[in-house]
Design a protein around this motif. Structure first.
Motif, PDB file in Angstrom:
ATOM      1  N   ILE A  34    -105.845 -24.640 -41.380  1.00  8.21           N
ATOM      2  CA  ILE A  34    -106.273 -23.484 -42.167  1.00  8.21           C
ATOM      3  C   ILE A  34    -107.300 -23.909 -43.215  1.00  8.21           C
ATOM      4  O   ILE A  34    -108.315 -23.224 -43.426  1.00  8.21           O
ATOM      5  CB  ILE A  34    -105.067 -22.809 -42.848  1.00  8.21           C
ATOM      6  CG1 ILE A  34    -104.014 -22.408 -41.808  1.00  8.21           C
ATOM      7  CG2 ILE A  34    -105.517 -21.582 -43.641  1.00  8.21           C
ATOM      8  CD1 ILE A  34    -104.498 -21.422 -40.786  1.00  8.21           C
ATOM      9  N   LEU A  37    -110.630 -24.703 -41.527  1.00 10.93           N
ATOM     10  CA  LEU A  37    -111.219 -23.462 -41.026  1.00 10.93           C
ATOM     11  C   LEU A  37    -111.916 -22.694 -42.152  1.00 10.93           C
ATOM     12  O   LEU A  37    -113.065 -22.249 -42.018  1.00 10.93           O
ATOM     13  CB  LEU A  37    -110.130 -22.603 -40.384  1.00 10.93           C
ATOM     14  CG  LEU A  37    -110.583 -21.368 -39.611  1.00 10.93           C
ATOM     15  CD1 LEU A  37    -111.280 -21.772 -38.324  1.00 10.93           C
ATOM     16  CD2 LEU A  37    -109.392 -20.474 -39.296  1.00 10.93           C
ATOM     17  N   ILE A  38    -111.228 -22.543 -43.280  1.00 11.57           N
ATOM     18  CA  ILE A  38    -111.783 -21.800 -44.418  1.00 11.57           C
ATOM     19  C   ILE A  38    -112.975 -22.540 -45.026  1.00 11.57           C
ATOM     20  O   ILE A  38    -114.036 -21.954 -45.265  1.00 11.57           O
ATOM     21  CB  ILE A  38    -110.700 -21.563 -45.486  1.00 11.57           C
ATOM     22  CG1 ILE A  38    -109.621 -20.618 -44.953  1.00 11.57           C
ATOM     23  CG2 ILE A  38    -111.315 -20.993 -46.764  1.00 11.57           C
ATOM     24  CD1 ILE A  38    -108.437 -20.441 -45.885  1.00 11.57           C
ATOM     25  N   GLU A  41    -116.142 -22.504 -42.901  1.00 14.94           N
ATOM     26  CA  GLU A  41    -116.790 -21.189 -42.922  1.00 14.94           C
ATOM     27  C   GLU A  41    -117.581 -21.020 -44.221  1.00 14.94           C
ATOM     28  O   GLU A  41    -118.703 -20.503 -44.209  1.00 14.94           O
ATOM     29  CB  GLU A  41    -115.766 -20.063 -42.781  1.00 14.94           C
ATOM     30  CG  GLU A  41    -116.408 -18.690 -42.741  1.00 14.94           C
ATOM     31  CD  GLU A  41    -115.464 -17.589 -42.303  1.00 14.94           C
ATOM     32  OE1 GLU A  41    -115.833 -16.399 -42.454  1.00 14.94           O
ATOM     33  OE2 GLU A  41    -114.375 -17.885 -41.801  1.00 14.94           O
ATOM     34  N   PHE A 136    -111.714 -23.089 -33.954  1.00 15.10           N
ATOM     35  CA  PHE A 136    -110.308 -23.286 -34.312  1.00 15.10           C
ATOM     36  C   PHE A 136    -109.559 -24.219 -33.352  1.00 15.10           C
ATOM     37  O   PHE A 136    -108.878 -25.151 -33.799  1.00 15.10           O
ATOM     38  CB  PHE A 136    -109.613 -21.923 -34.401  1.00 15.10           C
ATOM     39  CG  PHE A 136    -108.121 -22.017 -34.498  1.00 15.10           C
ATOM     40  CD1 PHE A 136    -107.527 -22.500 -35.652  1.00 15.10           C
ATOM     41  CD2 PHE A 136    -107.319 -21.643 -33.443  1.00 15.10           C
ATOM     42  CE1 PHE A 136    -106.148 -22.604 -35.747  1.00 15.10           C
ATOM     43  CE2 PHE A 136    -105.944 -21.738 -33.527  1.00 15.10           C
ATOM     44  CZ  PHE A 136    -105.357 -22.218 -34.689  1.00 15.10           C
ATOM     45  N   VAL A 256    -115.011 -15.125 -46.869  1.00 15.30           N
ATOM     46  CA  VAL A 256    -114.273 -15.645 -45.721  1.00 15.30           C
ATOM     47  C   VAL A 256    -113.655 -14.476 -44.974  1.00 15.30           C
ATOM     48  O   VAL A 256    -113.157 -13.514 -45.589  1.00 15.30           O
ATOM     49  CB  VAL A 256    -113.156 -16.618 -46.169  1.00 15.30           C
ATOM     50  CG1 VAL A 256    -112.360 -17.114 -44.963  1.00 15.30           C
ATOM     51  CG2 VAL A 256    -113.752 -17.794 -46.920  1.00 15.30           C
ATOM     52  N   VAL A 261    -108.383 -15.628 -40.452  1.00 18.41           N
ATOM     53  CA  VAL A 261    -107.590 -16.716 -41.027  1.00 18.41           C
ATOM     54  C   VAL A 261    -106.106 -16.373 -40.987  1.00 18.41           C
ATOM     55  O   VAL A 261    -105.267 -17.192 -40.590  1.00 18.41           O
ATOM     56  CB  VAL A 261    -108.040 -17.001 -42.475  1.00 18.41           C
ATOM     57  CG1 VAL A 261    -107.076 -17.985 -43.153  1.00 18.41           C
ATOM     58  CG2 VAL A 261    -109.447 -17.568 -42.493  1.00 18.41           C
TER      59      VAL A 261
END
Length: 411
Positions: A34, A37-38, A41, A136, A256, A261
């Protein structure tokens, strides 16, 4: 959002009903996925604000000279490269305005628009799978411990690069250049150039951001996760990127897509609960006991993974199947764990191209195309689940055949 809430609730109910405290499940929760991923981005947003995406898209449109096959080749390659390094949804959003102007200028028909976006969608998936930070599922694999950053990159990139080249070649066969005069095509390109005449790239910010990303790649490749976890490297890189952007007057866009997410977070939780229950280990044992040939076992896992990815989408499929993949890598396929990781990524990638809802950027791309009001013979063009279906079947079939042949040869 109701689905997200439902998945979180379902995971909690299952956990409590089988006597496993949620707190215990959360100890093994993959928070790093997570975080990466955040952060990636957000880093993508910094790069996009330099104006490089629009610059590349505009120049590719000019170099294509309005020729339809060139458009697919140029923008397909751009999509693959961007998606392998940055968030593919953001990348798609940034280059779409130029694409829409180009398609209107060359008076593209319905078939060509369908073929063009079918290729773009597939190549956003192959690009995302080509590097450990592209999408992801790749991030899940990188943080799982079954392969290293460089182990994944050096094995996955050649496979997905060749897959992308074949996909582009195949879709180019479906395109026929109409007898549009050279003067009309050049006029269309001149109109596009005039529309982006005053667009500039902030090189002072872009170059340091690229250097920062290079150092992030080096750190992911050579610094052991036990010393510096990959999510910490991502956070440090983004922090440096923030400072670079602020120093060079870049508008910092702290935005985001929390829906995606939270969706991924909910399915990761559900997968963690199911993994803690032991069900997935039993599934892995069942497959191993009934399929003794390692290659056939891997082939079965690839097929199951691709279908789950196609029916449910890439994120949930990656979260659901990873415990089975890890179990197989620790037992019957322990000697080929890195190639198992690549086979897993290739299966998710192929499944992501099967249906419109399977791909990360699928519905977003569909909505933008519908709102662009593209026309063919005076009729507004619509691109949705029905229009993509037959193209998705071809994308899936081509990618799975290449992946199976490749994996069967190297394993």
């Amino acid at each position: 959002m109701l689905l997200i809430a439902g998945i979180f609730l379902l995971a909690a109910v299952i956990s409590l009903s089988i006597g496993i405290p949620v707190a215990q499940v959360m100890k093994d929760y993959n928070y790093s996925v997570i975080v990466i991923l955040i952060v990636m981005e957000l880093f993508t947003n910094l790069v996009v604000e330099t104006g490089i995406m629009q610059f590349l898209a505009k120049n590719l449109a000019v170099w294509s000279k309005g020729r339809k096959k060139r458009c697919i080749i140029f923008f397909g390659v751009l999509m693959f490269l961007i998606s392998s390094l940055l968030n593919n949804i953001t990348a798609v959003m940034m280059i779409l305005p130029v694409i829409f102007v180009l398609l209107k200028a060359i008076n593209a028909d319905t078939k060509y628009i369908s073929v063009f976006f079918a290729a773009i969608l597939a190549l956003s998936n192959t690009g995302g799978a080509a590097s450990p930070i592209g999408d992801f599922p790749a991030i899940v694999i990188m943080t799982s411990g079954i392969t290293t950053f460089t182990g994944y990159l050096f094995k996955a990139f050649p496979l997905f690069l060749i897959t992308s080249i074949i996909v582009i070649i195949i879709w180019c066969f479906f395109v026929k250049e109409k007898n549009q005069s050279e003067s009309k095509r050049l006029l269309a390109i001149e109109l596009l150039k005039s529309r982006y005449k005053y667009h500039r790239v902030n090189k002072k910010a872009l170059i340091p951001l690229i250097i920062t990303m290079v150092f992030m790649f080096i750190a992911w490749s050579f610094v052991p996760q036990s010393i510096m976890p990959p999510e910490i490297i991502a956070v440090l890189g983004y922090s440096i990127g923030l400072a670079i952007s602020a120093w060079n007057g870049i508008r910092i866009k702290q935005c985001v897509d929390m829906k995606s997410v939270l969706t991924i977070a909910s399915f990761l939780l559900l997968a963690s609960v199911i993994s803690a229950s032991g069900v997935l280990s039993q599934v892995a044992v069942f497959l191993e006991s009934n399929i003794t040939n390692p290659k056939l076992l891997l082939l079965a896992v690839m097929l199951i993974t691709s279908l789950i990815s196609g029916l449910v989408s890439a994120g949930p499929a990656a979260a659901a199947m990873m415990p089975i993949i890890i179990n197989l890598c620790n037992t019957s396929l322990s000697g080929q764990s890195e190639w198992v990781a690549i086979a897993y990524a290739a299966s998710i990638c192929a499944g992501s191209s099967l249906f419109l809802w399977s791909a990360t950027a699928g519905f977003i791309l569909s909505g933008k195309i519908d709102s662009a009001e593209l026309e063919s013979n005076g009729t507004k063009y619509s691109w949705g689940i029905k229009q993509y279906f037959k193209y998705g079947l071809l994308n899936y079939t081509v990618q799975m055949i290449i992946a199976v042949v490749w994996i069967m040869l190297v394993v």
